[in-house]
Scaffold this motif. Structure first.
Motif, PDB file in Angstrom:
ATOM      1  N   MET A   1       0.842  -1.167   0.000  1.00 21.27           N
ATOM      2  CA  MET A   1       0.000   0.000   0.000  1.00 21.27           C
ATOM      3  C   MET A   1       0.895   1.240   0.000  1.00 21.27           C
ATOM      4  O   MET A   1       1.917   1.264   0.667  1.00 21.27           O
ATOM      5  N   LYS A   2       0.484   2.252  -0.779  1.00 21.32           N
ATOM      6  CA  LYS A   2       1.263   3.483  -0.876  1.00 21.32           C
ATOM      7  C   LYS A   2       0.375   4.693  -0.609  1.00 21.32           C
ATOM      8  O   LYS A   2      -0.789   4.714  -1.014  1.00 21.32           O
ATOM      9  N   LEU A   3       0.952   5.687   0.042  1.00 17.02           N
ATOM     10  CA  LEU A   3       0.337   7.000   0.171  1.00 17.02           C
ATOM     11  C   LEU A   3       1.125   7.933  -0.730  1.00 17.02           C
ATOM     12  O   LEU A   3       2.360   7.944  -0.675  1.00 17.02           O
ATOM     13  N   THR A   4       0.437   8.704  -1.570  1.00 16.01           N
ATOM     14  CA  THR A   4       1.133   9.568  -2.517  1.00 16.01           C
ATOM     15  C   THR A   4       0.535  10.973  -2.521  1.00 16.01           C
ATOM     16  O   THR A   4      -0.622  11.166  -2.155  1.00 16.01           O
ATOM     17  N   GLY A   5       1.327  11.930  -2.945  1.00 13.99           N
ATOM     18  CA  GLY A   5       0.877  13.299  -3.124  1.00 13.99           C
ATOM     19  C   GLY A   5       1.765  14.001  -4.129  1.00 13.99           C
ATOM     20  O   GLY A   5       2.975  13.751  -4.175  1.00 13.99           O
ATOM     21  N   SER A   6       1.165  14.861  -4.940  1.00 11.43           N
ATOM     22  CA  SER A   6       1.912  15.652  -5.919  1.00 11.43           C
ATOM     23  C   SER A   6       1.852  17.112  -5.494  1.00 11.43           C
ATOM     24  O   SER A   6       0.795  17.596  -5.076  1.00 11.43           O
ATOM     25  N   PHE A   7       2.974  17.810  -5.646  1.00 12.51           N
ATOM     26  CA  PHE A   7       3.078  19.179  -5.166  1.00 12.51           C
ATOM     27  C   PHE A   7       3.782  20.069  -6.184  1.00 12.51           C
ATOM     28  O   PHE A   7       4.666  19.618  -6.900  1.00 12.51           O
ATOM     29  N   ILE A   8       3.371  21.327  -6.211  1.00 10.28           N
ATOM     30  CA  ILE A   8       4.027  22.357  -7.017  1.00 10.28           C
ATOM     31  C   ILE A   8       4.574  23.401  -6.059  1.00 10.28           C
ATOM     32  O   ILE A   8       3.885  23.819  -5.125  1.00 10.28           O
ATOM     33  N   VAL A   9       5.801  23.818  -6.294  1.00 11.14           N
ATOM     34  CA  VAL A   9       6.409  24.870  -5.483  1.00 11.14           C
ATOM     35  C   VAL A   9       5.814  26.204  -5.924  1.00 11.14           C
ATOM     36  O   VAL A   9       5.925  26.585  -7.086  1.00 11.14           O
ATOM     37  N   LYS A  10       5.157  26.896  -5.003  1.00 13.55           N
ATOM     38  CA  LYS A  10       4.574  28.205  -5.296  1.00 13.55           C
ATOM     39  C   LYS A  10       5.569  29.319  -4.985  1.00 13.55           C
ATOM     40  O   LYS A  10       5.601  30.336  -5.659  1.00 13.55           O
ATOM     41  N   GLU A  11       6.375  29.114  -3.926  1.00 12.42           N
ATOM     42  CA  GLU A  11       7.323  30.137  -3.502  1.00 12.42           C
ATOM     43  C   GLU A  11       8.423  29.499  -2.667  1.00 12.42           C
ATOM     44  O   GLU A  11       8.172  28.574  -1.909  1.00 12.42           O
ATOM     45  N   VAL A  12       9.638  29.999  -2.820  1.00 16.16           N
ATOM     46  CA  VAL A  12      10.751  29.611  -1.959  1.00 16.16           C
ATOM     47  C   VAL A  12      10.815  30.656  -0.851  1.00 16.16           C
ATOM     48  O   VAL A  12      11.095  31.820  -1.101  1.00 16.16           O
ATOM     49  N   LYS A  13      10.523  30.238   0.390  1.00 16.96           N
ATOM     50  CA  LYS A  13      10.482  31.173   1.514  1.00 16.96           C
ATOM     51  C   LYS A  13      11.872  31.453   2.076  1.00 16.96           C
ATOM     52  O   LYS A  13      12.138  32.537   2.555  1.00 16.96           O
ATOM     53  N   LYS A  14      12.736  30.442   2.042  1.00 13.86           N
ATOM     54  CA  LYS A  14      14.116  30.637   2.473  1.00 13.86           C
ATOM     55  C   LYS A  14      14.992  29.591   1.807  1.00 13.86           C
ATOM     56  O   LYS A  14      14.538  28.495   1.480  1.00 13.86           O
ATOM     57  N   LYS A  15      16.245  29.958   1.587  1.00 15.32           N
ATOM     58  CA  LYS A  15      17.178  29.041   0.927  1.00 15.32           C
ATOM     59  C   LYS A  15      17.538  27.902   1.863  1.00 15.32           C
ATOM     60  O   LYS A  15      17.534  28.046   3.081  1.00 15.32           O
ATOM     61  N   THR A  16      17.878  26.778   1.258  1.00 17.35           N
ATOM     62  CA  THR A  16      18.292  25.606   2.014  1.00 17.35           C
ATOM     63  C   THR A  16      19.473  24.964   1.311  1.00 17.35           C
ATOM     64  O   THR A  16      19.639  25.105   0.101  1.00 17.35           O
ATOM     65  N   SER A  17      20.283  24.270   2.072  1.00 20.11           N
ATOM     66  CA  SER A  17      21.403  23.535   1.480  1.00 20.11           C
ATOM     67  C   SER A  17      21.099  22.041   1.415  1.00 20.11           C
ATOM     68  O   SER A  17      21.950  21.244   1.041  1.00 20.11           O
ATOM     69  N   ALA A  18      19.863  21.672   1.758  1.00 16.43           N
ATOM     70  CA  ALA A  18      19.472  20.264   1.761  1.00 16.43           C
ATOM     71  C   ALA A  18      19.459  19.704   0.345  1.00 16.43           C
ATOM     72  O   ALA A  18      18.950  20.338  -0.582  1.00 16.43           O
ATOM     73  N   GLU A  19      20.028  18.512   0.206  1.00 19.54           N
ATOM     74  CA  GLU A  19      20.066  17.850  -1.090  1.00 19.54           C
ATOM     75  C   GLU A  19      18.661  17.771  -1.660  1.00 19.54           C
ATOM     76  O   GLU A  19      17.690  17.613  -0.923  1.00 19.54           O
ATOM     77  N   PHE A  20      18.515  17.853  -2.947  1.00 17.14           N
ATOM     78  CA  PHE A  20      17.286  17.928  -3.726  1.00 17.14           C
ATOM     79  C   PHE A  20      16.581  19.264  -3.536  1.00 17.14           C
ATOM     80  O   PHE A  20      16.273  19.947  -4.495  1.00 17.14           O
ATOM     81  N   PHE A  21      16.326  19.690  -2.321  1.00 15.58           N
ATOM     82  CA  PHE A  21      15.544  20.900  -2.060  1.00 15.58           C
ATOM     83  C   PHE A  21      16.288  22.169  -2.437  1.00 15.58           C
ATOM     84  O   PHE A  21      15.661  23.169  -2.779  1.00 15.58           O
ATOM     85  N   LYS A  22      17.618  22.156  -2.400  1.00 11.97           N
ATOM     86  CA  LYS A  22      18.381  23.371  -2.699  1.00 11.97           C
ATOM     87  C   LYS A  22      18.203  23.828  -4.144  1.00 11.97           C
ATOM     88  O   LYS A  22      18.374  24.997  -4.446  1.00 11.97           O
ATOM     89  N   GLY A  23      17.811  22.933  -5.032  1.00  9.21           N
ATOM     90  CA  GLY A  23      17.639  23.291  -6.436  1.00  9.21           C
ATOM     91  C   GLY A  23      16.201  23.622  -6.830  1.00  9.21           C
ATOM     92  O   GLY A  23      15.944  23.983  -7.971  1.00  9.21           O
ATOM     93  N   LEU A  24      15.266  23.510  -5.887  1.00 11.72           N
ATOM     94  CA  LEU A  24      13.866  23.775  -6.228  1.00 11.72           C
ATOM     95  C   LEU A  24      13.609  25.264  -6.419  1.00 11.72           C
ATOM     96  O   LEU A  24      14.174  26.099  -5.719  1.00 11.72           O
ATOM     97  N   LYS A  25      12.732  25.559  -7.373  1.00 13.68           N
ATOM     98  CA  LYS A  25      12.319  26.940  -7.610  1.00 13.68           C
ATOM     99  C   LYS A  25      10.819  26.954  -7.893  1.00 13.68           C
ATOM    100  O   LYS A  25      10.210  25.903  -8.112  1.00 13.68           O
ATOM    101  N   ALA A  26      10.227  28.144  -7.861  1.00 11.56           N
ATOM    102  CA  ALA A  26       8.790  28.271  -8.109  1.00 11.56           C
ATOM    103  C   ALA A  26       8.437  27.613  -9.445  1.00 11.56           C
ATOM    104  O   ALA A  26       9.139  27.787 -10.441  1.00 11.56           O
ATOM    105  N   GLY A  27       7.361  26.835  -9.428  1.00 10.83           N
ATOM    106  CA  GLY A  27       6.906  26.144 -10.625  1.00 10.83           C
ATOM    107  C   GLY A  27       7.349  24.696 -10.717  1.00 10.83           C
ATOM    108  O   GLY A  27       6.789  23.927 -11.500  1.00 10.83           O
ATOM    109  N   ASP A  28       8.360  24.305  -9.938  1.00 11.72           N
ATOM    110  CA  ASP A  28       8.814  22.912  -9.955  1.00 11.72           C
ATOM    111  C   ASP A  28       7.757  22.006  -9.325  1.00 11.72           C
ATOM    112  O   ASP A  28       7.039  22.400  -8.409  1.00 11.72           O
ATOM    113  N   GLN A  29       7.689  20.792  -9.829  1.00  7.14           N
ATOM    114  CA  GLN A  29       6.727  19.816  -9.331  1.00  7.14           C
ATOM    115  C   GLN A  29       7.473  18.584  -8.848  1.00  7.14           C
ATOM    116  O   GLN A  29       8.492  18.186  -9.427  1.00  7.14           O
ATOM    117  N   PHE A  30       6.962  17.966  -7.795  1.00 10.39           N
ATOM    118  CA  PHE A  30       7.527  16.713  -7.300  1.00 10.39           C
ATOM    119  C   PHE A  30       6.434  15.918  -6.609  1.00 10.39           C
ATOM    120  O   PHE A  30       5.371  16.432  -6.287  1.00 10.39           O
TER     121      PHE A  30
END
Length: 76
Positions: A1-30
């Motif tokens: 069984m899986k739980l899933t969700g799709s998301f679009i980045v609306k805004e970057v509130k603060k920068k992060t150095s976390a892997e994967f998240f550091k490259g996200l920008k408004a409009g990206d989907q995951f």
């Protein structure tokens, strides 16, 4: 069984150095996927997919902390 969700980045509130998240920008989907795997004595792991490919994973605390840097819109 899986739980899933799709998301679009609306805004970057603060920068992060976390892997994967550091490259996200408004409009990206995951997608976030949590699969009930029956692991014992391990923190649950949420897999992160982009363009249909698994690109990263976080435990729930890491994911919560990382997502606080973004304003998201759930699409599914």
């Amino acid at each position: 069984m899986k739980l899933t969700g799709s998301f679009i980045v609306k805004e970057v509130k603060k920068k992060t150095s976390a892997e994967f998240f550091k490259g996200l920008k408004a409009g990206d989907q995951f997608d976030l996927v949590y699969e009930f795997r029956g692991r014992y004595k391990q923190a649950p792991v949420i897999d992160i997919y982009q363009d249909g490919k698994e690109v990263h994973s976080n435990n729930s605390l890491q994911l919560k902390t990382n997502l606080e840097s973004f304003e998201l819109e759930q699409t599914q």
